[in-house]
Design a protein around this motif. Sequence first.
Motif, mmCIF file in Angstrom:
data_model
loop_
_atom_site.group_PDB
_atom_site.id
_atom_site.type_symbol
_atom_site.label_atom_id
_atom_site.label_comp_id
_atom_site.label_asym_id
_atom_site.label_seq_id
_atom_site.Cartn_x
_atom_site.Cartn_y
_atom_site.Cartn_z
ATOM 1 N N SER A 248 0.837 -1.200 0.000
ATOM 2 C CA SER A 248 0.000 0.000 0.000
ATOM 3 C C SER A 248 0.870 1.248 0.000
ATOM 4 O O SER A 248 2.021 1.227 0.447
ATOM 5 C CB SER A 248 -0.887 0.008 1.253
ATOM 6 N N PRO A 249 0.340 2.387 -0.522
ATOM 7 C CA PRO A 249 1.118 3.630 -0.548
ATOM 8 C C PRO A 249 1.589 4.052 0.840
ATOM 9 O O PRO A 249 2.663 4.621 0.991
ATOM 10 C CB PRO A 249 0.134 4.642 -1.132
ATOM 11 N N ALA A 250 0.772 3.745 1.882
ATOM 12 C CA ALA A 250 1.130 4.150 3.241
ATOM 13 C C ALA A 250 2.378 3.437 3.740
ATOM 14 O O ALA A 250 3.047 3.903 4.660
ATOM 15 C CB ALA A 250 -0.033 3.886 4.190
ATOM 16 N N ALA A 251 2.674 2.257 3.144
ATOM 17 C CA ALA A 251 3.821 1.481 3.610
ATOM 18 C C ALA A 251 5.129 1.934 2.971
ATOM 19 O O ALA A 251 6.194 1.515 3.384
ATOM 20 C CB ALA A 251 3.605 -0.003 3.302
ATOM 21 N N LYS A 252 5.077 2.775 1.952
ATOM 22 C CA LYS A 252 6.278 3.209 1.256
ATOM 23 C C LYS A 252 7.020 4.255 2.078
ATOM 24 O O LYS A 252 6.444 5.250 2.505
ATOM 25 C CB LYS A 252 5.918 3.771 -0.122
ATOM 26 N N ARG A 253 8.293 4.007 2.282
ATOM 27 C CA ARG A 253 9.110 4.920 3.066
ATOM 28 C C ARG A 253 9.581 6.080 2.200
ATOM 29 O O ARG A 253 10.049 5.882 1.082
ATOM 30 C CB ARG A 253 10.318 4.172 3.626
ATOM 31 N N ARG A 254 9.446 7.291 2.735
ATOM 32 C CA ARG A 254 9.954 8.451 2.024
ATOM 33 C C ARG A 254 11.474 8.459 2.112
ATOM 34 O O ARG A 254 12.045 8.212 3.180
ATOM 35 C CB ARG A 254 9.395 9.740 2.625
#
Length: 272
Positions: free
Chosen positions: A10-16
Amino acid sequence: MAQAPISTTSPAAKRRPKLAELISDDIKRWIAAEGLGEGARLPNERALMELYGSAKATVREALKILEVEGLITLKTGPQGGAVINQPGMEPASRMLRNFLHFQQLDGKQVYQLRKLLEVELAASVVGRLTEDDFQQLEANMAACACCGGEEDHRHQRFLELEFHQLLARACPNPLLAFMCQFLNDMLRDLVVIKKAYVPERKQFDHANQDYHRQLVEAYRAEDTQRVRAIMAEHMMDAEHHMSALEAEMAEQMLVSNDSLGTLIQRSKLHNL
C-alpha cells in the motif's frame, strides 16, 4: 479493536527517502552527466553543504552512502576528500542476491535464465580470448582435476563456476557479462547454503571437466557454432544434476524431519 497491519504494497507502507539519499542520488546523476571517471574528485564538504543547503552530518551521510555502494573512496588528510571509483559488480550483485535469498530461489529458476544467457555469452567471446585467457582457463581445468575429499569437492564446485566467470570477463557486452556473473554468484551461494558438494558426484565432475575441455578446443578453433552447441548441452546437463541433487536433499530433509518428530514424540511419552 486492534488496527489491521498496513499492507507492504500500500502507498502508506512506502518509506519516504531521506535527504541524504536524495543528495547521493543527485550526486550520481551529476557524475554521469559530467562524464567523471575514476580518480576524479567531488567538491569538498563545505561546497556540497552550500550547494544543497544541508548540514555537515547530512552531506557526510550522503557521501557514506556512495562509499558503501563502491562509487567513491573517502580519504582523510590535507589531500583528502571524495574520490570517484570505477565500481565493480560485487556490491550490486550482493544486494540483488540478498533480495533473492528471501524469494526461495532454486536451481531450476536459475537455470531457466542460465541456459539462455550462458550460450549467448559463450558465442560472444569467440575470437576474443587472449593466450593469457586460455592459460587461465587451462589452469582452472587442471585445478579441478586435482580436487579430492569433501572440502576439496566444495572448492571444485567453485572452480567450475570460476571457469564461466573467466569467460564472462572477456564478454564485450557489459550487461550480458553482469547477468551471467550474477547467476554464477547465485549458484555459488546455493552451493554453500545447500551443501551442493555433498554427496560427491563423480559423474557431474567428469561431465563438467569434459564440457570445459571441449569448449576450450572450440574456442581455439574459433568455431562459434560448436561453442554454442557445447555450452547449450553443458547447461542442460548441469541443470539435470542440480535438479537431482535438490530432489535428493529434499528427501533427506523429510527423513530428518520424520526422525526429529519421532524423537519429540518419544520425549513427550517419557515425560508423562
